[in-house]
Design an enzyme around this catalytic site. Structure first.
Site, PDB file in Angstrom:
ATOM      1  N   GLY A   8     -42.387 -21.929  -9.657  1.00  0.00           N
ATOM      2  CA  GLY A   8     -42.641 -23.250  -9.110  1.00  0.00           C
ATOM      3  C   GLY A   8     -43.660 -23.218  -7.996  1.00  0.00           C
ATOM      4  O   GLY A   8     -43.497 -23.851  -6.962  1.00  0.00           O
ATOM      5  N   SER A  10     -46.840 -24.251  -7.944  1.00  0.00           N
ATOM      6  CA  SER A  10     -48.001 -25.131  -8.060  1.00  0.00           C
ATOM      7  C   SER A  10     -48.204 -25.992  -6.814  1.00  0.00           C
ATOM      8  O   SER A  10     -49.295 -26.538  -6.622  1.00  0.00           O
ATOM      9  CB  SER A  10     -47.880 -26.026  -9.304  1.00  0.00           C
ATOM     10  OG  SER A  10     -46.690 -26.778  -9.273  1.00  0.00           O
ATOM     11  N   ILE A  13     -43.284 -25.579  -1.271  1.00  0.00           N
ATOM     12  CA  ILE A  13     -42.787 -24.293  -0.783  1.00  0.00           C
ATOM     13  C   ILE A  13     -43.344 -23.145  -1.612  1.00  0.00           C
ATOM     14  O   ILE A  13     -43.710 -22.103  -1.071  1.00  0.00           O
ATOM     15  CB  ILE A  13     -41.248 -24.282  -0.808  1.00  0.00           C
ATOM     16  CG1 ILE A  13     -40.688 -25.263   0.236  1.00  0.00           C
ATOM     17  CG2 ILE A  13     -40.700 -22.883  -0.560  1.00  0.00           C
ATOM     18  CD1 ILE A  13     -39.187 -25.473   0.142  1.00  0.00           C
ATOM     19  N   ASP A  57     -41.193 -22.708 -19.313  1.00  0.00           N
ATOM     20  CA  ASP A  57     -40.076 -23.585 -18.999  1.00  0.00           C
ATOM     21  C   ASP A  57     -38.845 -22.727 -18.728  1.00  0.00           C
ATOM     22  O   ASP A  57     -38.285 -22.124 -19.639  1.00  0.00           O
ATOM     23  CB  ASP A  57     -39.819 -24.528 -20.176  1.00  0.00           C
ATOM     24  CG  ASP A  57     -38.645 -25.465 -19.935  1.00  0.00           C
ATOM     25  OD1 ASP A  57     -38.077 -25.446 -18.827  1.00  0.00           O
ATOM     26  OD2 ASP A  57     -38.299 -26.214 -20.869  1.00  0.00           O
ATOM     27  N   ASN A  84     -38.023 -19.985  -6.744  1.00  0.00           N
ATOM     28  CA  ASN A  84     -38.252 -21.239  -6.030  1.00  0.00           C
ATOM     29  C   ASN A  84     -38.187 -22.463  -6.943  1.00  0.00           C
ATOM     30  O   ASN A  84     -37.812 -23.544  -6.504  1.00  0.00           O
ATOM     31  CB  ASN A  84     -39.625 -21.191  -5.346  1.00  0.00           C
ATOM     32  CG  ASN A  84     -40.045 -22.539  -4.814  1.00  0.00           C
ATOM     33  OD1 ASN A  84     -39.473 -23.055  -3.857  1.00  0.00           O
ATOM     34  ND2 ASN A  84     -41.056 -23.134  -5.440  1.00  0.00           N
ATOM     35  N   SER A 145     -30.423 -24.301  -0.705  1.00  0.00           N
ATOM     36  CA  SER A 145     -30.522 -25.598  -0.044  1.00  0.00           C
ATOM     37  C   SER A 145     -29.385 -25.807   0.948  1.00  0.00           C
ATOM     38  O   SER A 145     -28.258 -25.354   0.729  1.00  0.00           O
ATOM     39  CB  SER A 145     -30.475 -26.723  -1.079  1.00  0.00           C
ATOM     40  OG  SER A 145     -30.407 -27.991  -0.457  1.00  0.00           O
ATOM     41  N   TYR A 158     -27.064 -31.055  -7.996  1.00  0.00           N
ATOM     42  CA  TYR A 158     -28.026 -30.289  -7.196  1.00  0.00           C
ATOM     43  C   TYR A 158     -27.291 -29.426  -6.172  1.00  0.00           C
ATOM     44  O   TYR A 158     -27.540 -28.227  -6.060  1.00  0.00           O
ATOM     45  CB  TYR A 158     -28.995 -31.234  -6.494  1.00  0.00           C
ATOM     46  CG  TYR A 158     -30.022 -30.518  -5.652  1.00  0.00           C
ATOM     47  CD1 TYR A 158     -31.122 -29.895  -6.243  1.00  0.00           C
ATOM     48  CD2 TYR A 158     -29.899 -30.450  -4.267  1.00  0.00           C
ATOM     49  CE1 TYR A 158     -32.062 -29.227  -5.473  1.00  0.00           C
ATOM     50  CE2 TYR A 158     -30.832 -29.794  -3.489  1.00  0.00           C
ATOM     51  CZ  TYR A 158     -31.914 -29.178  -4.101  1.00  0.00           C
ATOM     52  OH  TYR A 158     -32.840 -28.515  -3.337  1.00  0.00           O
ATOM     53  N   LYS A 162     -27.168 -25.238  -6.265  1.00  0.00           N
ATOM     54  CA  LYS A 162     -27.678 -24.449  -5.153  1.00  0.00           C
ATOM     55  C   LYS A 162     -26.583 -23.580  -4.535  1.00  0.00           C
ATOM     56  O   LYS A 162     -26.831 -22.430  -4.140  1.00  0.00           O
ATOM     57  CB  LYS A 162     -28.314 -25.362  -4.095  1.00  0.00           C
ATOM     58  CG  LYS A 162     -29.605 -26.017  -4.549  1.00  0.00           C
ATOM     59  CD  LYS A 162     -30.669 -24.981  -4.922  1.00  0.00           C
ATOM     60  CE  LYS A 162     -31.999 -25.628  -5.235  1.00  0.00           C
ATOM     61  NZ  LYS A 162     -33.065 -24.635  -5.531  1.00  0.00           N
ATOM     62  N   ILE A 191     -37.676 -30.596   3.841  1.00  0.00           N
ATOM     63  CA  ILE A 191     -38.988 -29.969   4.045  1.00  0.00           C
ATOM     64  C   ILE A 191     -40.088 -30.959   3.689  1.00  0.00           C
ATOM     65  O   ILE A 191     -40.021 -31.653   2.667  1.00  0.00           O
ATOM     66  CB  ILE A 191     -39.132 -28.698   3.181  1.00  0.00           C
ATOM     67  CG1 ILE A 191     -38.027 -27.693   3.514  1.00  0.00           C
ATOM     68  CG2 ILE A 191     -40.515 -28.066   3.380  1.00  0.00           C
ATOM     69  CD1 ILE A 191     -38.033 -27.181   4.936  1.00  0.00           C
TER      70      ILE A 191
END
Length: 253
Positions: A8, A10, A13, A57, A84, A145, A158, A162, A191
């Site tokens: 991740g 791109s 973070i 993916d 990440n 998180s 979520y 985490k 963030i």
């Protein structure tokens, strides 16, 4: 010089982390799922040479294997993995139990479990098996998180994934230590990434900044600095830790 795979990467973070590793002379595999244009921008700003793009993916176990294999081959070995990538909370996947349909409830849970937990677990397996085969020391750093501890009422999947990622890292810290592989996690609060720019505008932004006694939110660079330490040779004794990075906005005991 190490080989580093950041998932991740791109933007946000992931991009900040990739930049910091490259600044220290490491070669970085920049993973992305769909947004090749932004991933190419990440590679373009990395100091040094030998950096590569890796697409896949993470919800697909076979893709996770390909990502690990390509990064291993192109970098001449992956010494550090930063997990990440993840499905983050958004209005589109909001799923408070009392208000969402059963179909949408299942969809949100499946999407987040497949990427946030199983994707990280599968990629960690594949990268770690390469490390063990090479007899090399390594570092795994998971991006968890604050929500794993304080709860995510509108996005319970979520928070749960985490929390599971943190527990996964601690289990592997014990099992992989005999192989010279240290595993740790960071648990950021809010963030200021590109994706969160809208939330930081107006009254909602004031409320978010007010969660911390510092009167601000965190930056991707602050998370990247913590990841760099946990991935360093000096941080082996920090294996198993979950490092809170939330500006004292949530204190756990």
């Amino acid at each position: 010089m190490r080989g580093v795979l950041v998932t991740g990467a791109s933007r946000g973070i992931g991009r900040a982390t990739a930049v910091e590793f490259a600044r220290r002379g490491d070669r970085v595999a920049v993973h992305y799922g769909q947004n090749r244009e932004e991933a190419e921008k990440t590679v373009a700003v990395l100091p040094g040479t030998g950096h590569v793009l890796v697409r896949g993916d993470l919800a697909d176990p076979e893709a996770a294997q390909r990502i690990a294999d390509v990064a291993e081959r192109e970098l001449g070995g992956v010494d550090v993995l930063v997990n990440n990538a993840g499905v983050a909370p958004s209005p589109a996947n909001r799923h408070p139990l009392a208000k969402v349909s059963y179909v949408d409830w299942q969809r949100s849970w499946r999407e987040m479990i497949d990427v946030n937990l199983l994707g990280a677990a599968n990629l960690t397996y594949c990268v770690t098996r390469h490390l063990i085969a090479r007899g090399a020391w390594g570092r795994i750093v998971n991006i968890g998180s604050r929500g794993a501890f304080r709860g995510e009422p509108d996005h319970p999947a979520y928070g749960a994934t985490k929390a599971a990622l943190h527990a996964f890292g601690q289990s592997l810290a014990v099992s992989l230590a005999p192989h010279g592989i240290a595993v740790a996690s960071v648990a950021p609060g809010f963030i200021a990434t590109e994706r969160q720019a809208g939330k930081l505008a107006g009254a909602s932004g004031e409320a978010l900044r007010g969660q911390s006694p510092f009167g601000r939110v965190g930056t991707p660079e602050e998370v990247a600095a913590a990841v760099l330490y946990l991935a360093s040779p000096e941080a082996a004794w920090a294996s198993g830790t979950i490092l809170d990075l939330n500006g004292a906005s949530h204190l756990r005991t």
